[in-house]
Design an enzyme around this catalytic site. Structure first.
Site, mmCIF file in Angstrom:
data_model
loop_
_atom_site.group_PDB
_atom_site.id
_atom_site.type_symbol
_atom_site.label_atom_id
_atom_site.label_comp_id
_atom_site.label_asym_id
_atom_site.label_seq_id
_atom_site.Cartn_x
_atom_site.Cartn_y
_atom_site.Cartn_z
ATOM 1 N N ARG A 272 46.491 65.801 50.449
ATOM 2 C CA ARG A 272 48.076 65.260 50.571
ATOM 3 C C ARG A 272 48.640 65.031 49.286
ATOM 4 N NH1 ARG A 272 47.078 60.430 52.365
ATOM 5 N NH2 ARG A 272 48.098 59.268 50.561
ATOM 6 N N TYR B 72 75.269 67.591 58.366
ATOM 7 C CA TYR B 72 74.374 68.349 59.636
ATOM 8 C C TYR B 72 74.085 66.894 60.453
ATOM 9 C CZ TYR B 72 69.815 69.512 61.588
ATOM 10 O OH TYR B 72 68.945 69.706 62.635
ATOM 11 N N ASP C 223 73.355 69.406 49.710
ATOM 12 C CA ASP C 223 72.768 69.967 50.839
ATOM 13 C C ASP C 223 73.101 71.493 50.504
ATOM 14 O OD1 ASP C 223 71.665 71.405 52.926
ATOM 15 O OD2 ASP C 223 71.524 69.625 54.177
ATOM 16 N N LYS D 125 65.943 77.314 57.339
ATOM 17 C CA LYS D 125 67.016 78.178 57.559
ATOM 18 C C LYS D 125 66.905 79.612 56.725
ATOM 19 C CE LYS D 125 67.850 74.612 59.996
ATOM 20 N NZ LYS D 125 68.816 73.665 59.607
HETATM 21 C C1 LIG Z 1 68.662 72.283 59.637
HETATM 22 C C2 LIG Z 1 69.457 71.445 58.580
HETATM 23 C C3 LIG Z 1 68.680 70.423 57.861
HETATM 24 C C4 LIG Z 1 67.388 69.644 58.456
HETATM 25 O O1 LIG Z 1 66.448 70.354 58.256
HETATM 26 P P1 LIG Z 1 65.353 70.513 59.167
HETATM 27 O O2 LIG Z 1 64.577 71.806 58.521
HETATM 28 O O3 LIG Z 1 65.530 70.954 60.784
HETATM 29 O O4 LIG Z 1 64.472 69.238 59.290
HETATM 30 C C5 LIG Z 1 69.626 69.519 56.842
HETATM 31 N N1 LIG Z 1 70.774 70.349 56.395
HETATM 32 C C6 LIG Z 1 71.593 71.087 56.934
HETATM 33 C C7 LIG Z 1 72.528 71.761 56.440
HETATM 34 C C8 LIG Z 1 70.788 72.004 57.924
HETATM 35 O O5 LIG Z 1 71.289 73.082 58.501
#
Ligand SMILES: *Cc1c(COP(=O)(O)O)cnc(C)c1O
Length: 395
Positions: free
Chosen positions: A64, A117, A182, A207
């Protein structure tokens, strides 16, 4: 100094600097949950280093605390973001949570720009982390931050309507307060927020970085000091990325530039075709006329990206009918995969966002979000046009 290498070359070699020395061509996967210790004194020193958020010099001691396969992927992301370091987590939300905690946002103040998001919006508005949240705008941020503000949080391009925010201007207005960008939608191929003064560039690696719809992960690129703070939180909360997931992510990096390039070409093509379709009232994509009033394309973002949003005439039912009628395109949440996905923000990804906030940011019952994959856009249009026609005829 020689010329800087192209990003297309950088993705191929990112995080692979130690492989030749190891006598390997592909990054190895280390699945150990614990490690044999050759010397107690050195193991204790490594534990101490990791508790400080540093890398171990000899042994990870326990799974971990550190994983070499994860560390190699992190090194790759850091190189692509122009960052000193990066820290990877089991999901994007785990990465956002750790960044908020590491910045001292729990019991402190956060200034955040909507739209975000849905999960991030919910995390902040639910009060789960104990943060006081001010929903701010680029115009108001300089008055909305104060001495107790832990960070400013922004997404650009934003989810789901692809609004662009000037990162450098936001950083200037935030003053001493660090800015978290982000960068999930743009990827480091199109935008590197640290070069514009951001403190952290964060990805839901689920993504585009993963890119094939088969792995969940999050990663944050930042300076060494902030990375150490993130690792301390990660050790304490147990949010380390799984090594098999890290290996999949690292395998996806070499094609990132090609995938983003092909997908954004498709998105630009589909955005133009959608804008001309009688059943579509508006299209949001940075490639569209008037979508970039601040001239950020080129200066901040190298291309419009692969996600677009549009409104079907006929509201919720028409949008539902389009989602039901597509055949090649998959009706599904998430984005950034090699195949094209369509989803309904108000009913799915942004359902947890307060109704007024959603309306204010421009998300309507007829809004659909399209994450364009790397298929031939002519085939995608055939599918989408047929679905639009079917949905329109039904009414
Ligand atoms: C999907 C997404 C998240 C969250 O990510 P996860 O991997 O689903 O926890 C955060 N910010 C954006 C812009 C996203 O598209």
């Amino acid at each position: 100094m020689g010329r800087a290498r192209s990003i297309r070359t950088a993705v191929v070699h990112a995080g692979r600097g130690d492989l030749r020395e190891l006598g390997l061509h592909a990054p190895p996967i280390d699945r150990s949950s614990t490690y044999p210790l050759s010397d107690l004194r050195r193991a204790t020193a490594d534990l101490e280093a990791m508790a400080q958020g540093e890398h171990p010099t000899e042994s990870p001691v326990y799974g971990r605390l550190h994983n070499p396969t994860v560390a190699r992927f992190e090194q790759g992301v850091a190189e692509l973001e122009g960052a000193e370091d990066a820290v990877a987590f089991g999901s994007g939300m785990a990465a956002i949570t750790a960044t908020l905690l590491a910045a001292g946002a729990s019991e402190g103040h956060v200034a955040a720009l909507r739209p975000l998001y849905g999960g991030t919006d919910h995390l902040l508005s639910s009060g789960l982390l104990g943060s006081r949240v001010t929903w701010t705008t680029p115009e108001k941020v300089s008055v909305d931050v104060g001495p107790d503000t832990a960070l400013v949080l922004v997404e650009t391009p934003s989810n789901p309507l692809l609004d662009l925010v000037d990162i450098a201007a936001l950083v200037a207005d935030a003053g001493d307060v660090p800015v978290l960008v982000d960068n999930t939608f743009a990827t480091p191929i199109l935008q590197q927020p640290l070069r514009h003064g951001a403190a952290w560039a964060l990805h839901s690696a689920t993504k585009f970085l993963g890119g094939h719809g088969d792995v969940l992960a999050g990663v944050v690129a930042c300076d060494a000091e902030r990375a150490a703070a993130l690792r301390r939180v990660r050790v304490a909360t147990g949010a380390l990325l799984d090594p098999d997931a890290a290996a999949l992510l690292h395998r996806s990096l070499p094609t990132l530039a090609l995938r983003v390039q092909a997908a954004q070409e498709g998105a630009t093509d589909l955005a133009a075709r959608l804008a001309a379709h009688p059943a579509v009232t508006w299209v949001r994509h940075p490639s569209r006329p008037g979508a970039d009033p601040q001239g950020l394309m080129g200066r901040q973002q190298a291309g419009p990206g692969a996600v677009l949003a549009f409104e079907v005439d006929g509201g919720h039912d028409a949008a539902a009918a389009v989602m039901a009628a597509v055949r090649l395109i998959t009706p599904a949440v998430s984005l950034g995969a090699t195949d094209t996905l369509i989803e309904h923000p108000a009913g799915l990804t942004h359902r947890v966002v307060a109704a007024e906030a959603l309306t204010e940011s421009g998300v309507t019952p007829g809004t659909l979000r399209l994450s364009v994959g790397i298929e031939d856009p002519a085939d995608l249009w055939e599918d989408l046009a047929a679905a639009l026609d079917a949905a329109t005829q039904r009414r």
